[in-house]
Design a protein around this motif. Sequence first.
Motif, mmCIF file in Angstrom:
data_model
loop_
_atom_site.group_PDB
_atom_site.id
_atom_site.type_symbol
_atom_site.label_atom_id
_atom_site.label_comp_id
_atom_site.label_asym_id
_atom_site.label_seq_id
_atom_site.Cartn_x
_atom_site.Cartn_y
_atom_site.Cartn_z
ATOM 1 N N ARG A 27 0.830 -1.207 0.000
ATOM 2 C CA ARG A 27 0.000 0.000 0.000
ATOM 3 C C ARG A 27 0.865 1.258 0.000
ATOM 4 N N SER A 28 1.957 1.200 0.779
ATOM 5 C CA SER A 28 2.837 2.370 0.828
ATOM 6 C C SER A 28 3.540 2.564 -0.505
ATOM 7 N N ASP A 29 3.881 1.405 -1.186
ATOM 8 C CA ASP A 29 4.512 1.508 -2.501
ATOM 9 C C ASP A 29 3.586 2.171 -3.509
ATOM 10 N N GLU A 30 2.285 1.851 -3.420
ATOM 11 C CA GLU A 30 1.322 2.399 -4.364
ATOM 12 C C GLU A 30 1.224 3.918 -4.236
ATOM 13 N N ASN A 31 1.420 4.411 -3.029
ATOM 14 C CA ASN A 31 1.292 5.849 -2.787
ATOM 15 C C ASN A 31 2.624 6.581 -2.895
ATOM 16 N N GLN A 32 3.726 5.825 -3.036
ATOM 17 C CA GLN A 32 5.041 6.439 -3.066
ATOM 18 C C GLN A 32 5.308 7.087 -4.419
ATOM 19 N N VAL A 33 5.996 8.214 -4.374
ATOM 20 C CA VAL A 33 6.351 8.946 -5.590
ATOM 21 C C VAL A 33 7.857 8.857 -5.784
ATOM 22 N N CYS A 34 8.291 8.714 -7.037
ATOM 23 C CA CYS A 34 9.720 8.665 -7.334
ATOM 24 C C CYS A 34 10.375 9.978 -6.919
ATOM 25 N N ARG A 35 11.354 9.880 -6.065
ATOM 26 C CA ARG A 35 11.979 11.072 -5.480
ATOM 27 C C ARG A 35 13.208 11.566 -6.245
ATOM 28 N N GLY A 36 13.618 10.819 -7.206
ATOM 29 C CA GLY A 36 14.804 11.246 -7.943
ATOM 30 C C GLY A 36 15.271 10.168 -8.906
ATOM 31 N N LEU A 37 16.334 10.489 -9.617
ATOM 32 C CA LEU A 37 16.856 9.589 -10.643
ATOM 33 C C LEU A 37 18.373 9.543 -10.534
ATOM 34 N N GLY A 38 18.915 8.330 -10.430
ATOM 35 C CA GLY A 38 20.363 8.158 -10.402
ATOM 36 C C GLY A 38 20.824 7.416 -11.634
ATOM 37 N N ILE A 39 21.702 8.042 -12.426
ATOM 38 C CA ILE A 39 22.160 7.449 -13.688
ATOM 39 C C ILE A 39 23.657 7.167 -13.615
ATOM 40 N N ILE A 40 24.024 5.956 -13.940
ATOM 41 C CA ILE A 40 25.440 5.571 -14.004
ATOM 42 C C ILE A 40 25.736 5.093 -15.426
ATOM 43 N N VAL A 41 26.689 5.749 -16.078
ATOM 44 C CA VAL A 41 27.138 5.327 -17.409
ATOM 45 C C VAL A 41 28.445 4.570 -17.230
ATOM 46 N N HIS A 42 28.389 3.261 -17.450
ATOM 47 C CA HIS A 42 29.586 2.420 -17.301
ATOM 48 C C HIS A 42 30.329 2.409 -18.629
ATOM 49 N N ASP A 43 31.360 3.253 -18.726
ATOM 50 C CA ASP A 43 32.075 3.446 -19.986
ATOM 51 C C ASP A 43 33.582 3.299 -19.750
ATOM 52 N N PRO A 44 34.063 2.073 -19.474
ATOM 53 C CA PRO A 44 35.483 1.880 -19.153
ATOM 54 C C PRO A 44 36.425 2.255 -20.290
ATOM 55 N N ASP A 45 35.922 2.220 -21.524
ATOM 56 C CA ASP A 45 36.766 2.576 -22.674
ATOM 57 C C ASP A 45 36.705 4.069 -22.999
ATOM 58 N N SER A 46 35.945 4.824 -22.194
ATOM 59 C CA SER A 46 35.828 6.283 -22.384
ATOM 60 C C SER A 46 35.454 6.647 -23.816
ATOM 61 N N THR A 47 34.457 5.961 -24.350
ATOM 62 C CA THR A 47 34.018 6.252 -25.719
ATOM 63 C C THR A 47 33.283 7.589 -25.806
ATOM 64 N N GLY A 48 32.594 7.964 -24.735
ATOM 65 C CA GLY A 48 31.836 9.208 -24.748
ATOM 66 C C GLY A 48 30.610 9.154 -25.631
ATOM 67 N N PHE A 49 30.177 7.936 -26.017
ATOM 68 C CA PHE A 49 29.059 7.801 -26.943
ATOM 69 C C PHE A 49 27.706 8.008 -26.282
ATOM 70 N N ILE A 50 27.656 7.959 -24.972
ATOM 71 C CA ILE A 50 26.389 8.193 -24.290
ATOM 72 C C ILE A 50 26.682 8.923 -22.976
ATOM 73 N N THR A 51 25.861 9.906 -22.653
ATOM 74 C CA THR A 51 26.034 10.680 -21.431
ATOM 75 C C THR A 51 24.773 10.604 -20.575
ATOM 76 N N GLU A 52 24.885 11.055 -19.327
ATOM 77 C CA GLU A 52 23.726 11.069 -18.439
ATOM 78 C C GLU A 52 22.611 11.941 -19.019
ATOM 79 N N ASN A 53 22.984 13.085 -19.561
ATOM 80 C CA ASN A 53 21.972 13.983 -20.133
ATOM 81 C C ASN A 53 21.241 13.340 -21.303
ATOM 82 N N GLU A 54 21.972 12.568 -22.125
ATOM 83 C CA GLU A 54 21.330 11.910 -23.262
ATOM 84 C C GLU A 54 20.360 10.823 -22.795
#
Length: 243
Positions: A27-54
């Motif tokens: 019931r609490s889950d049903e009423n809960q609102v998403c409080r934020g967004l955490g984005i991790i881009v795992h790019d060990p080769d540093s390609t830069g092909f995708i960013t958090e903003n994208e």
Amino acid sequence: MWKTILKVCILIGVGAYLVFAVAMFNRSDENQVCRGLGIIVHDPDSTGFITENEVREMLVANKLFPEGKAIQDIDLAKMEKVLVASPYIDQALCYLAADGRVGIQVTPRIPMLHVLNSAGEDFYIDNCGGIMPRGHHQIDLIVMTGNVNKKTAGRLYAPMGRMLSKDAFWNQQIEEIHITSAGEIEITPRVGDHIIQLGDTSELDNKLARMRTFYTEGLDKAGWNKYKTINLKFHDQVICTKR
């Protein structure tokens, strides 16, 4: 007898509590609102092909941005499907965190070769044989030119791209890979005024090993600009054409 009855009562009580707890949690889950967004881009080769903003922009464009939405209205599977549909993303994982935030982990695809073919197309071949559009991205890779068909390029040349990317010597030495009209591979090196003829991709590791040995035992003594072509097409042979 009384001990048995007591045990049964305790088990019933524990069971009732668990049912109540799960119901309250849902019931609490049903009423809960998403409080934020955490984005991790795992790019060990540093390609830069995708960013958090994208990543954010893709979710917004598809009306899937979760922040501020009720948890029950957030479709994590659909978010993942939209993200991996990008030609630059290999894997995406979306999940609900305990603090009411949505977590996203993305892994970009890894380009191996930069193709500029005779049809005027400009694209990348990734490490799995997929085709990546050039877009606005720029990365320093070995350039492949000539008769490269986008439909078959990944299947034919991704293994070569993977091999060259793991070999520091050849990754630095090769300036261009040209595919002739007959489908044969010609390499233009950065050092030395000659063309290396490989034929097809068969026994590629053997051919490059022969060429590397010829560099150290042949060209170092004869001179790096003595030959016009160095042919490695034939098994265990190095055939040179003088200028």
